[in-house]
Design an enzyme around this catalytic site. Structure first.
Site, PDB file in Angstrom:
ATOM      1  N   GLY A 278       4.243   2.308  -2.200  1.00 34.72           N
ATOM      2  CA  GLY A 278       4.385   3.636  -2.790  1.00 34.72           C
ATOM      3  C   GLY A 278       3.473   3.818  -3.982  1.00 34.72           C
ATOM      4  O   GLY A 278       2.399   3.202  -4.068  1.00 34.72           O
ATOM      5  N   GLU A 297       2.153  -2.776  -2.413  1.00 31.99           N
ATOM      6  CA  GLU A 297       1.087  -2.094  -1.661  1.00 31.99           C
ATOM      7  C   GLU A 297       1.130  -0.665  -2.175  1.00 31.99           C
ATOM      8  O   GLU A 297       1.774   0.204  -1.595  1.00 31.99           O
ATOM      9  CB  GLU A 297       1.341  -2.183  -0.153  1.00 31.99           C
ATOM     10  N   CYS A 332      -2.282   6.110   2.621  1.00 31.41           N
ATOM     11  CA  CYS A 332      -2.741   5.345   1.457  1.00 31.41           C
ATOM     12  C   CYS A 332      -4.166   4.852   1.672  1.00 31.41           C
ATOM     13  O   CYS A 332      -4.820   4.417   0.727  1.00 31.41           O
ATOM     14  CB  CYS A 332      -1.794   4.185   1.165  1.00 31.41           C
TER      15      CYS A 332
END
Length: 551
Positions: A278, A297, A332
């Site tokens: 996140g 991550e 992401c």
């Protein structure tokens, strides 16, 4: 004795009856594990999401109503645990010892059981009616094109295939080194942490939580899983499928809550390791609150460099469009900034990128709601960038029209803004330009041969090092850029991209000892186990040994 028990367990385990579980779907469109029908989840037929703790599905005194990201109707009710209801979750984690549910010396038959569960779950996700169910459910809560949603299911199914049969116990493979004398040997083992936590985001409601959850289980841990409430219905349904495939119901706890309550659970339960995927802001807070017992991550401001050798302009433009705007830029790994060698300016690249972006439409969800950034914030960021000297709007920069997406979400046309390289490097502009906008938004810049060091300086100043792409077949250019950069998942060559987290290669950041990977054996072992060394020293003691002098 353990071998006999494990053999009997496997021998007596009935194969999953796919006919009874799934064939009925062809006649009445139902799946035995499912408590919802993806197409019917709506304001008129809202779905409910429950919690799972100590093997039981439970409700809560508090229901969080989730708004449909396409029309604003209240279409899902999530039973969110409040702070006064945390004790069953704390108690469940505390029951798991530090040495885990299994390890190489304890309950090794569980490695076989989990390989069996993976086999059955992979088979289930490979059935068209099951993969369609999850793809459509993903679309309902995290709107993206059907192809993108189905791709997420496909990657998840292939991951499960990769860990069928004996592959789970192969993750715990040990090694031995000869000792200094007869009877001495050192053995290295992968050891579980025991009670752990998995916190997963909204943008990949199935792939990210499932891959990390199974990795935690494979290595012998007891996880509590928290998924963003906007999309948690997907993993609730997946857990029910895993139970149908033989996963013990008390192996995983599943909690729905707000961030404050989840933080309190982590502080009180003290899991031995927490995996967080996140935002960087939350990641750093968790690292502090949990005394560094985290793997992260987090955010990725991901870059792509187009080298001096121009080839396949149409293909390169298409990859740039996919990298920046698929899933409305909510990856992401999405392309956040494009460094374009001046040779590409002489081609039709930017025109083709504009044309491809213009094809995207809300009707097929090739562009759609942005779930964490409002329209106002994205357009305000564009306005600020356009105030930088020499910057200009390449395309986009407008709100989507004629839709019913609620104002709490964002909805803009795919956007690209050009900012001169020299301006990007100025202290007063750098942080603005490199601010991650989790939506269909990218910065484009241009460089000359003698400006490559400036490009590399720009990369060096960045804080997020997740994915990157170096689009070139010039091996010397590739060596220069790769050797002077960090990003953990870097694609290189003519077909390089920034997005793509398949099950067949490592996906994760580099440059941070807390960095987490996903999907591969190396990632699973790094994130979900630690090293334990057992040194056997059984003798014999040399004949005529005498007590030596003190040292």
């Amino acid at each position: 004795m353990y071998r006999i028990a494990a053999y009997r367990q496997l021998k007596n385990r009935a194969p999953l009856n796919w006919i009874s579980l799934f064939s009925s779907a062809r006649s009445n469109h139902t799946l035995s594990f499912a408590t919802v029908k993806a197409e019917e989840v709506s304001g008129s037929q809202p779905a409910e999401v429950h919690n799972l703790v100590q093997g039981k599905w439970t409700s809560s005194s508090n229901w969080n109503t989730i708004l449909d990201p396409l029309n604003g109707q209240p279409f899902i009710k999530v039973a969110e645990v409040n702070e006064s209801e945390l004790q069953p979750f704390v108690g469940s984690l505390s029951k798991c010892p530090k040495h885990g549910l299994h390890n190489p010396f304890k309950a090794p038959e569980r490695y076989l059981m989990l390989g069996d569960v993976s086999t059955k779950a992979a088979h289930a996700l490979g059935l068209p009616e099951v993969s369609d169910f999850f793809a459509k459910l993903i679309q309902r809560v995290s709107p993206k094109s059907y192809q993108q949603a189905l791709g997420e299911v496909f990657v998840t199914q292939k991951f499960l295939e990769n860990f069928c049969g004996d592959q789970v116990r192969f993750l715990a493979r040990s090694f031995a080194v000869p000792g200094n004398h007869l009877g001495q040997q050192s053995h290295g083992f992968r050891w579980p942490y025991g009670p752990v936590a998995v916190i997963a985001p909204f943008n990949f409601p199935l792939e990210i939580p499932l891959l990390q959850l199974m990795g935690a289980l494979y290595m012998g841990n007891k996880p509590v899983l928290k998924v963003d409430s906007k999309v948690c219905i997907v993993m609730e349904q997946m857990l029910r499928l895993l139970h149908d495939c033989g996963l013990p119901v008390d192996d995983v706890d599943f909690i729905n809550s707000d961030g404050k309550t989840m933080n309190k659970l982590l502080v009180e339960a003290k899991p031995r390791m927490t995996l967080f995927t996140g935002s960087s802001r939350v990641a750093e807070k968790l690292a502090d609150d949990l005394s560094g017992r985290v793997k992260l991550e987090d955010a990725g401001f991901d870059w792509k460099i187009l080298g001096p050798d121009v080839n396949e302009v149409d293909y390169t433009a298409w990859v740039c469009d996919q990298d920046a705007y698929a899933c409305s830029g909510q990856k992401c790994s999405a392309q956040s900034i494009l460094f374009m060698h001046e040779n590409w300016r002489k081609t039709t690249l930017l025109d083709k990128m504009n044309e491809l972006a213009a094809r995207r439409k809300l009707d097929d969800l090739t562009v759609g709601p942005v779930l964490t950034v409002t329209t106002e914030k994205m357009l305000d960021h564009a306005t600020k960038l356009l105030q930088i000297p020499g910057s200009k709007l390449l395309f986009g920069g407008e709100a989507l029209q004629n839709h019913s997406i609620p104002e709490i979400y964002g909805a803009i046309k795919p956007t690209a803004i050009f900012v001169p390289l020299e301006e990007i490097l100025k202290d007063e502009h750098y942080h603005l330009v490199t601010k991650e906008i989790f939506g269909p938004f990218q910065v484009v810049t241009e460089y000359k041969d003698n400006q490559l060091p400036l490009v590399l300086d720009t990369l060096e100043k960045m804080n997020a090092h997740l994915t990157a792409a170096v689009v070139s077949n010039d091996i010397l250019f590739l060596q220069k850029v790769i050797g002077n950069s960090v990003n953990g998942t870097t694609y290189a060559g003519l077909r390089a991209r920034t997005t793509g987290a398949p099950q067949n290669h490592w996906f994760g950041p580099a440059g941070d000892p807390r960095g987490a990977g996903i999907g591969t054996p190396e990632a699973i072992k790094l994130v979900w186990s630690c090293h334990r060394e057992i040194i056997y020293d059984v003798g014999p003691v040399p004949q005529r040994w005498e007590v030596p002098a003190s040292t």
